[in-house]
Design a protein around this motif. Structure first.
Motif, mmCIF file in Angstrom:
data_model
loop_
_atom_site.group_PDB
_atom_site.id
_atom_site.type_symbol
_atom_site.label_atom_id
_atom_site.label_comp_id
_atom_site.label_asym_id
_atom_site.label_seq_id
_atom_site.Cartn_x
_atom_site.Cartn_y
_atom_site.Cartn_z
ATOM 1 N N THR A 282 0.859 -1.200 -0.156
ATOM 2 C CA THR A 282 -0.352 0.096 -0.061
ATOM 3 C C THR A 282 0.924 1.223 0.183
ATOM 4 O O THR A 282 2.186 1.406 0.402
ATOM 5 N N THR B 166 -8.732 9.668 -4.296
ATOM 6 C CA THR B 166 -8.885 8.551 -4.653
ATOM 7 C C THR B 166 -8.488 7.559 -5.700
ATOM 8 O O THR B 166 -8.092 8.939 -6.765
ATOM 9 N N LEU B 167 -8.745 6.107 -6.197
ATOM 10 C CA LEU B 167 -7.770 6.082 -7.426
ATOM 11 C C LEU B 167 -8.531 4.514 -7.079
ATOM 12 O O LEU B 167 -8.378 3.575 -6.283
ATOM 13 N N LYS C 144 -10.180 3.255 -3.363
ATOM 14 C CA LYS C 144 -9.913 3.124 -2.984
ATOM 15 C C LYS C 144 -8.926 4.755 -2.398
ATOM 16 O O LYS C 144 -8.576 5.239 -2.900
ATOM 17 N N ILE D 132 -5.995 7.070 -0.654
ATOM 18 C CA ILE D 132 -4.594 7.223 -0.210
ATOM 19 C C ILE D 132 -3.548 6.121 0.013
ATOM 20 O O ILE D 132 -2.732 5.177 -0.601
ATOM 21 N N LEU E 97 -3.971 2.694 -1.704
ATOM 22 C CA LEU E 97 -3.828 2.561 -2.677
ATOM 23 C C LEU E 97 -3.096 1.602 -2.449
ATOM 24 O O LEU E 97 -2.033 1.554 -2.296
ATOM 25 N N ASN E 98 -3.590 0.577 -3.170
ATOM 26 C CA ASN E 98 -2.433 -1.259 -3.283
ATOM 27 C C ASN E 98 -1.783 -0.848 -4.527
ATOM 28 O O ASN E 98 -2.051 -0.871 -5.841
ATOM 29 N N LEU F 221 -1.062 -0.961 -9.592
ATOM 30 C CA LEU F 221 -1.375 0.501 -10.195
ATOM 31 C C LEU F 221 -0.900 -0.051 -11.690
ATOM 32 O O LEU F 221 0.306 -0.298 -11.920
ATOM 33 N N TYR G 102 1.208 7.882 -11.529
ATOM 34 C CA TYR G 102 0.204 8.534 -10.490
ATOM 35 C C TYR G 102 1.609 9.915 -9.731
ATOM 36 O O TYR G 102 2.554 9.361 -8.984
#
Length: 492
Positions: free
Chosen positions: A217, A345-346, A349, A351, A354-355, A359, A363
């Protein structure tokens, strides 16, 4: 072990006068100062009252316990009221610890949250269980840890107004044991030396494919990277005002001392792995940090360097915590209002959740920017501004967290960091096998940039080649025509 403590007289007496004038029955707050593992003396620079809770109640109150049956009988026989037992002190330890956590982010190198103070009558202090007080001190120590913390001690200052006196105790965090120590007041802040350093860093962290579900993460990858960089920073040499200083050297010159840190060349443990199939991506953490540290008159230059290094690492961690705290607040707000976007968020999720192994696109994220705020006697504290925040937000936090009553002028706030640190996360495909699409875009951008640098207009390379060939052929034809149509001279 701390045996004697010196407090800044101007700050402590000012607080005592305000407490007497306010007539509050009790108050709790945190102690800002310094405890050194190489000395048996502690220094207290200021006492900061803990603000009201979210519910508007104070974090400390006097609570009268109901009299037991035996006490009622004794009171009836002796003709005394059963309510004569002194009230005990009730403390919201979690709220005090949260206050300590917030304030610790605002302190420069050489200054820490080193304990808790209590304003209460001596009878109430004695009626309070020592475990309640030590629990509060322990909660503060855990919420506001120090860089390379080697001391299992914190201070407890009891300001009694009945009778009027100051009592200082040394609290062992692990056991909760309290021991009295000598306490006196003097002038400290005016004698502090200032050390400042502009530190540039470029940290590259691989994201591994086979990590645990939560190890990749955003929050954990950055935490591990900062911890790894902190170990490298320990071996850095320092130039003070352009000169290499000895560890036990004392610098007596006044003014701000400029420090340059020289990192040694070290072999990157992740270099081999970064070219293998174990890597899923890369995180680039880069930027500049303006670090500052305050040193006592009898401390050596090596202590200032250690405090500066601690300030750098603490600043990195504070910015990461601020981003994660802000993301958690947005997630909470979004859960309360179904359908609202959390903003940062992405793929649904936050920040910090975020895993990075999942990805697939680059980013980029900008960290909060550090600014310096004048505090006391030429000493500065700091705060961190998010991209959308203003100086007014900063002033509100200083007023609430640091109990600063004097107005802060915008011209007094220093902004030494022109650009805030930032991170960029790239996928494995972009790192090892460069994306053809991005390569084409980059090539086009480079071409346009080059043309703009020379002040020309975009031109086609194919058109230039055809024009050159055409001119060459035309020149040849003209040459042949000149020979063929050359006038013939008459014979004699």
């Amino acid at each position: 072990m701390v045996k004697s403590v010196v407090g800044e007289e101007s700050q402590l007496k000012s607080l005592e006068n305000r407490l007497f004038q306010s007539s509050v029955p009790s108050q709790v707050g945190i102690i800002i100062g310094k405890l050194s593992p190489n000395s048996d003396r502690g220094f207290v620079y200021d006492l900061i009252p803990t603000p009201l809770t979210d519910g508007g109640s104070p974090a400390c109150a006097l609570k009268s316990e109901p009299a037991t049956r035996e006490e009622k009988k004794k009171g009836t026989r002796g003709g005394k009221s059963s309510n004569e037992s002194p009230p005990s002190i009730e403390i919201d330890s979690d709220w005090v610890a949260e206050h300590a956590r917030q304030v610790s982010r605002m302190l420069m190198g050489g200054m820490h949250v080193i304990g808790v103070y209590l304003w209460a009558p001596e009878s109430s202090f004695k009626a309070t269980s020592p475990s309640i007080i030590s629990q509060t001190v322990r909660a503060v120590a855990r919420a506001a840890p120090w860089y390379n913390d080697e001391i299992d001690e914190r201070l407890l200052i009891h300001i009694s107004y009945s009778p009027s006196r100051w009592i200082c105790r040394n609290v062992m965090v692990g056991s909760g044991n309290m021991r009295p120590c000598d306490f006196k007041m003097g002038k400290l802040l005016a004698s502090l030396q200032i050390y400042r350093c502009m530190y540039n860093f470029d940290i590259r962290l691989p994201v591994f494919k086979d990590g645990a579900s939560d190890s990749g993460t955003f929050k954990n990858v950055l935490r591990c990277g900062i911890a790894r960089h902190a170990k490298e920073l320990e071996s850095a040499k320092a130039l003070v005002d352009g000169k290499l200083v000895a560890e036990d050297q004392h610098i007596t010159s006044e003014g701000t001392h400029n420090v340059e840190l020289l990192l040694p060349f070290v072999s990157d443990a992740y270099t081999g792995a970064s070219s293998s199939n174990e890597v899923a991506g890369l995180v680039v953490f880069t930027g500049s940090i303006c670090a500052s540290a305050y040193l006592g008159p009898k401390e050596s230059a090596s202590q200032a360097i250690c405090d500066l290094k601690g300030d750098i690492v603490s600043s990195m961690r504070s910015r990461l915590d601020i981003i994660c705290d802000d993301a958690e607040d947005k997630v909470t707000m979004a859960s309360d209002h179904v359908g609202e976007s959390t903003g940062d968020t992405l793929a649904g999720k936050a920040i910090h959740q975020l895993n990075l192994q999942e990805l697939r696109k680059p980013y980029c994220l900008t960290f909060p920017r550090r600014v310096f705020v004048p505090w006391q006697s030429g000493i500065f504290i700091c705060d961190y501004l998010q991209p959308m925040e203003t100086f007014e937000d900063l002033k509100d936090r200083c007023k609430e967290m640091m109990a600063m009553e004097s107005p802060i002028e915008n011209s007094e706030i220093l902004e030494p960091e022109t650009e805030a640190p930032s991170i960029m996360a790239k996928s494995f495909w972009d790192i090892i096998h460069e994306d053809p699409t991005s390569a084409v875009i980059e090539s086009k951008n480079t071409t346009k940039s080059t043309e703009r640098d020379y002040g020309g207009k975009p031109k086609s390379s194919g058109f230039n080649l055809v024009t050159a060939i055409f001119i060459l052929v035309l020149a040849l034809l003209l040459g042949y025509a000149t020979i063929d149509f050359k006038p013939v001279k008459p014979a004699h």
